[in-house]
Design a protein around this motif. Structure first.
Motif, short mmCIF file in Angstrom:
data_model
loop_
_atom_site.label_atom_id
_atom_site.label_comp_id
_atom_site.label_asym_id
_atom_site.label_seq_id
_atom_site.Cartn_x
_atom_site.Cartn_y
_atom_site.Cartn_z
N ASP A 54 63.69 61.96 38.88
CA ASP A 54 63.24 60.94 37.75
C ASP A 54 62.21 60.12 38.13
N SER A 55 61.95 59.77 39.51
CA SER A 55 61.06 58.80 40.03
C SER A 55 59.81 59.43 40.24
N ALA A 85 65.65 71.13 31.64
CA ALA A 85 66.21 70.04 31.49
C ALA A 85 67.73 70.05 30.95
N SER A 143 71.94 67.55 31.49
CA SER A 143 72.55 66.38 32.03
C SER A 143 73.10 66.67 33.31
N GLY A 162 69.84 68.16 35.93
CA GLY A 162 68.50 67.43 36.25
C GLY A 162 67.37 68.21 35.41
N ARG A 163 66.10 68.33 36.03
CA ARG A 163 65.14 68.66 35.69
C ARG A 163 64.45 69.66 36.64
#
Length: 98
Positions: free
Chosen positions: A45-46, A69, A71, A74-75
């Protein structure tokens, strides 16, 4: 490529994409399959916007690419490069008889 064994273009392209993703701080997984090479990398996410742009430019060099993607996992950024038809060997067109 001069001297030594030549690397098929698809393998070289897959390795180049993986190297670009690594340079962005991602940890790509490169796998060879019968008809394609695949690259996958988890995207935190960062990840800064500029790095996202560069990651997308890298995978855009592949034949197919996308982003998974959800939950739970993640991605995951992925890319696939089709293996090329060999330049030599038993590759034939329609059979013509006379």
């Amino acid at each position: 490529m001069t001297g030594g064994l030549s690397v098929p273009t698809s393998d070289a392209n897959a390795e180049a994409i993986a190297a670009r993703l690594t340079s962005l701080g991602l940890t790509p997984r490169l796998e060879q399959h019968a008809n394609h090479a695949s690259i996958e990398a988890e995207v935190p996410d960062s990840l800064p916007a500029e790095a996202w742009r560069e990651a997308l430019e890298a995978v855009a060099e592949a034949d197919r690419f996308g982003l998974l993607a959800n939950s739970a996992n993640g991605r995951t950024l992925w890319a696939a490069i089709h293996k090329e038809t060999p330049a030599t060997g038993d590759v034939r067109g329609p059979d013509h008889q006379r």
